[in-house]
Write an enzyme that holds these catalytic residues in place. Sequence first.
Site, short mmCIF file in Angstrom:
data_model
loop_
_atom_site.label_atom_id
_atom_site.label_comp_id
_atom_site.label_asym_id
_atom_site.label_seq_id
_atom_site.Cartn_x
_atom_site.Cartn_y
_atom_site.Cartn_z
N GLU A 47 0.84 -1.19 0.00
CA GLU A 47 0.00 0.00 0.00
C GLU A 47 0.88 1.25 0.00
O GLU A 47 0.57 2.25 -0.65
CB GLU A 47 -0.90 -0.02 1.24
CG GLU A 47 -1.83 1.17 1.34
CD GLU A 47 -2.04 1.62 2.77
OE1 GLU A 47 -1.88 0.81 3.69
OE2 GLU A 47 -2.32 2.83 2.96
N ASP A 51 0.43 3.84 -2.98
CA ASP A 51 0.05 5.24 -2.74
C ASP A 51 0.84 6.16 -3.68
O ASP A 51 0.30 7.11 -4.25
CB ASP A 51 0.32 5.54 -1.26
CG ASP A 51 0.62 6.99 -0.97
OD1 ASP A 51 -0.34 7.75 -0.77
OD2 ASP A 51 1.82 7.37 -0.95
N ASP A 119 -7.06 1.08 0.78
CA ASP A 119 -5.73 0.53 1.05
C ASP A 119 -5.47 -0.70 0.17
O ASP A 119 -4.39 -0.84 -0.41
CB ASP A 119 -5.61 0.09 2.52
CG ASP A 119 -5.58 1.28 3.47
OD1 ASP A 119 -5.49 2.42 2.99
OD2 ASP A 119 -5.66 1.06 4.69
N GLU A 122 -4.83 0.37 -3.42
CA GLU A 122 -3.47 0.88 -3.58
C GLU A 122 -2.45 -0.26 -3.57
O GLU A 122 -1.50 -0.27 -4.36
CB GLU A 122 -3.13 1.88 -2.47
CG GLU A 122 -3.85 3.21 -2.62
CD GLU A 122 -3.53 4.20 -1.51
OE1 GLU A 122 -3.60 5.40 -1.77
OE2 GLU A 122 -3.22 3.76 -0.39
#
Lengths: 234, 234
Positions: A47, A51, A119, A122
């Site tokens: 994650e 991101d 989350d 990502e």
Amino acid sequence: MYPRRQQELEKLIRRLGLSGDTQIDWSLLDIALTHPTMGMPNYEQLEFIGDAVVRLAASEFLWETYPGKSVGDFSAIRKVLVSDRILAQLADSYGFDRYLALAASAIGDPSGRVSRMADAFEAVLGALYLTANNLSLIRPWLDPHFHKLATEILEDPARQNYKDALQEWTQAHYKALPEYRVHEDPLKLDRFQRFIAEVWFRDRQLGRGTGQSKKAAEQAAAKVAFTQVIQPNL
Amino acid sequence: MYPRRQQELEKLIRRLGLSGDTQIDWSLLDIALTHPTMGMPNYEQLEFIGDAVVRLAASEFLWETYPGKSVGDFSAIRKVLVSDRILAQLADSYGFDRYLALAASAIGDPSGRVSRMADAFEAVLGALYLTANNLSLIRPWLDPHFHKLATEILEDPARQNYKDALQEWTQAHYKALPEYRVHEDPLKLDRFQRFIAEVWFRDRQLGRGTGQSKKAAEQAAAKVAFTQVIQPNL
């Protein structure tokens, strides 16, 4: 990995529109869809990568698609495209909750659902990026979503960020900030009504909204305030 | 582009350690090193891309280099690696100010120097990324810097973010925030002493520092407070 799990992940890859013979790092993808309540390894590190990946994918998409737009517009649109709200919405559209492995204890926390789905989304982007070392497994299916969303955002004078738009207006006109009052109704069955937010300014309630997170409820309240109170008077 | 400009940019590419026959999009690199005071096109859009690129490069570097570290550590280190302070420092180490084209009017704003150098650095990363469509022209020369910096940050209990560390400490012990008082001395010739910050907590001055930006001066003051007042008493 159990053969059953691998078959599920293959289904997800096809859902994303990637062909069946795409080279995928299945064990990374498995980790990307493993919630921290399942122990280690889990999606947290992927994650962290994802991101940055989604931010880059959105930036590149905007740069290619809107060469004439200002950087201010780019930033406003990117902020929405990479928001938890939008990423969770995309995860839902591909039925990610069918693939995300998590402990029963986490399901008892519906208010964490939005950030959990964002989350995982990502993390999957992180896994796909690390598989190819570029965005070739991501942009083909993500760009059409960005296109649709960016068009909507550009048509909206508040750029779909009503909290920011409302704050800019109250700051510009009164040098003061609106105030949000939020409470949670833990017994609410409809998860989209679990949080209730009111936005107040100078002893006046400008709007009220609900959502599946504190932030979502505040945005909903700000939208009412901006579209029904501020804009009609602009 | 003037042949002279192209020769300069080729020099920069060699300085970065990239070989002379690397395929470079020279006109993108030229734009990346053109300040907004020069009109359009300028580095703003490439900086927007580069901001995401450096974040991804740092994330991937951390993931590969410290597989055992927590995501909390990753975030703390990445925050420093992608900070304006570090990016401007890297830009300076390669003499970017020799290549950045800007109007004389901008030079009259020394307080904007840090963000200008950081912006140009990000824009160059953006141009190199768009040239290759991956990080292959970036990580070979950027990773060694990240390595050195990450090692320093990990050795430092405050993770080189003294403002955050100080704030965490005062919050944890007194549920209150330190207060910064900053002023600028526009006549100061040494740009690293232009801003002067004091940090106060509960009517006591904990530290004082100077820097070439408001933020840098605050960090310097917080470093004094954290290393000379808080840590010795921990």
